[in-house]
Structures are given as C-alpha cells and as structure tokens.
Write a protein that holds these residues in place. Sequence first.
Motif, short mmCIF file in Angstrom:
data_model
loop_
_atom_site.label_atom_id
_atom_site.label_comp_id
_atom_site.label_asym_id
_atom_site.label_seq_id
_atom_site.Cartn_x
_atom_site.Cartn_y
_atom_site.Cartn_z
N GLY A 28 0.77 -1.25 0.00
CA GLY A 28 0.00 0.00 0.00
C GLY A 28 0.79 1.29 0.00
O GLY A 28 0.22 2.36 0.15
N GLY A 29 2.12 1.21 -0.15
CA GLY A 29 2.91 2.42 -0.13
C GLY A 29 2.59 3.36 -1.29
O GLY A 29 2.28 2.91 -2.40
N LYS A 30 2.67 4.66 -1.04
CA LYS A 30 2.32 5.66 -2.04
C LYS A 30 3.46 6.66 -2.22
O LYS A 30 4.19 6.95 -1.27
CB LYS A 30 1.05 6.42 -1.62
CG LYS A 30 -0.19 5.53 -1.50
CD LYS A 30 -1.35 6.33 -0.94
CE LYS A 30 -2.64 5.48 -0.94
NZ LYS A 30 -2.48 4.22 -0.19
N PRO A 31 3.63 7.21 -3.44
CA PRO A 31 4.64 8.24 -3.64
C PRO A 31 4.45 9.40 -2.66
O PRO A 31 3.34 9.85 -2.43
CB PRO A 31 4.39 8.70 -5.09
CG PRO A 31 3.76 7.52 -5.75
CD PRO A 31 2.90 6.88 -4.70
N GLY A 32 5.52 9.83 -2.06
CA GLY A 32 5.46 10.90 -1.07
C GLY A 32 5.38 10.41 0.37
O GLY A 32 5.58 11.20 1.30
N ASP A 33 5.11 9.11 0.58
CA ASP A 33 5.07 8.58 1.95
C ASP A 33 6.46 8.62 2.58
O ASP A 33 7.43 8.12 1.98
CB ASP A 33 4.60 7.13 1.96
CG ASP A 33 3.12 6.97 1.73
OD1 ASP A 33 2.40 7.98 1.69
OD2 ASP A 33 2.67 5.81 1.57
N PRO A 34 6.61 9.15 3.79
CA PRO A 34 7.89 9.02 4.49
C PRO A 34 8.09 7.58 4.95
O PRO A 34 7.14 6.87 5.28
CB PRO A 34 7.73 9.96 5.68
CG PRO A 34 6.27 10.11 5.89
CD PRO A 34 5.64 9.95 4.55
N LEU A 35 9.34 7.16 4.96
CA LEU A 35 9.72 5.81 5.39
C LEU A 35 10.35 5.88 6.78
O LEU A 35 11.26 6.69 7.02
CB LEU A 35 10.73 5.20 4.43
CG LEU A 35 10.21 4.66 3.10
CD1 LEU A 35 11.39 4.38 2.18
CD2 LEU A 35 9.40 3.39 3.32
#
Length: 296
Positions: free
Chosen positions: A154-161
């Motif tokens: 479910g990761g999305k562009p712009g998500d911090p890791l």
Amino acid sequence: MKLRELGEDRLLARLLPALPIHSGVIAGAGDDCAIVDGPKKGNLLVLKTDCLVERIHFKASADPALVGWKAMMRPLSDFAAVSGLPEFALITLIVPATKSLSWVEKLCRGTRRAASRFSVSIVGGETSSATGPTAISVSVAGFVERKRFVTRRGGKPGDPLFVSGRLGGALRGKHLRFMPRIEESRWLTANFRVHAMMDLSDGLGADLPRLAKASKVGFKIDVEQLPLASGATIAGAISDGEDYELLFAVSARDSARLQAIWKRRFPRLALTQIGSLNRRSKIENRKLSSGYVHFQ
C-alpha cells in the motif's frame, strides 16, 4: 541453472505464480504472512511458518535456549509486520540422533519462554531424525482485525519511510535476543493509517526494495540518517540482516504527529525517518547494496 545463479527472490518469482489461490486469500505467498478470511466476523486469519537451519541461522556452538527463542520469535516478527496477534504455534524439530537430550530440552525451554512472552499456545508439531544439520520450523496462526491489517503493497509516492530501533551488528548476538515489535505495530495501526509495512529480517538493502516493488513505487533514502546499533557501520545497517525491526510508510501529513507521540509512548525505542517513497520513474536506489539473499 543452479539456485545460486537465481537467489531467493528470482526463485520465488518462478514458483509463486503457479500456486493455487482461493478467493478468500487477502495476502498470500510473497508477503510477510498469509492473511485469509476467518471464521470470526470482522477478523482475518493470519498464518506464518519460518525455519532456522544450523550453520545458516545459528552456529553449532550457540546457546540452544537462545536458538529456541529465535525460532519462535522469527514468525512472530512477521506477525508484527501485518499487525497480527499470534495465538497458536506448531513446532517441527529435525535433529541428528547424536544431539544430546539436554540440548533439545534447552531449545524447548527457549521456545516456551518466547511463546509465553506473547501468550502463544504451543499445540503440537513433529520430530524427525536427520543426517544433516539441525533444523527447527515454527508455524503460527492468529488473527488481525479486518480494518487493521497491513501488507507491503500500500505504499504511495510521497510517503515518508520509518524504521524502529537501530540497525546493524546482528551477528554480535542481537539476532538471538531480539524482541518482535508486535506491541509497537498494534499501537501504530490503532492510531495511524499505515500504508505499507514489513519486518527487516534480510537487511534494509534486500527488504526495502521488496516493499517498494510490492507497492509499485520507488524510494530514496539518506544513508547518513540510518540509526546504527552500537559498533555498527552504515554498510552493516544496510546489509547485515536479522534486525527484526519495523520498516513502514505512512502519509506525510501524519509524520510529525507520529514522531512526537512515539517518543512519549516508546521512549526507549528509536523511531527514525530514513527517506521516502517516490514514483518508480524517479527511482534513486540503484547503488543500494543488497542484504542477505538465500542461495547466494
């Protein structure tokens, strides 16, 4: 072609597409745990099996009680990755007849102690003799609420890791004494929308690309920001493996609140933003060294 020419990921890519999948499977092979429809309304069944092999996952000289602890805690770390609650375990022990009774008893003491830490009932298993090295396989069943399960996808562009804890230096003993982050994972999914999550078992260099691939995104990390265990190097934090910490992505708008509340809730456990997810076309991780890869 030999398996050493493929490595674990390419081997699984050849084998997994042929597996039969029932319509009730929410997450199957290729994720940290299998998640399937369960008998209780509102809950999903979580399943995981993991193994330890002598000379691969532990030295022959290792304390058998710690080997037993690790054998149980490895699949429980995968439960943390999906925010699952473990309930029942089956243990298969494959051991040479020359092994001493006291070694096996200490091993079992370690598995019992680990299971008790998370109220897991050991309900059976199997024993077999072997001419090769000792192997211990632990299968765990439990549940997760339908509204709280997390996968790698479910990761999305712009998500911090983010990563919990500190990385590297596992072979100095941490790989036999770690604590699965089930409590932290459950807190996260109760208070935040976690887009993607997994546990770091093969090292950041192997596991982060897996999360990004599953989410169909790229990533960028700042290696200088990696939280290092005592005596660890940046290279070790990326490649050593067996950290058993959480790697996860959340919405950027939750980042500041998450970090502030985490410090109050888990004051003894570090939480570090190491980078972010981005669009695959902008991938900037080509030089990230790999973690541990089976068969290579």
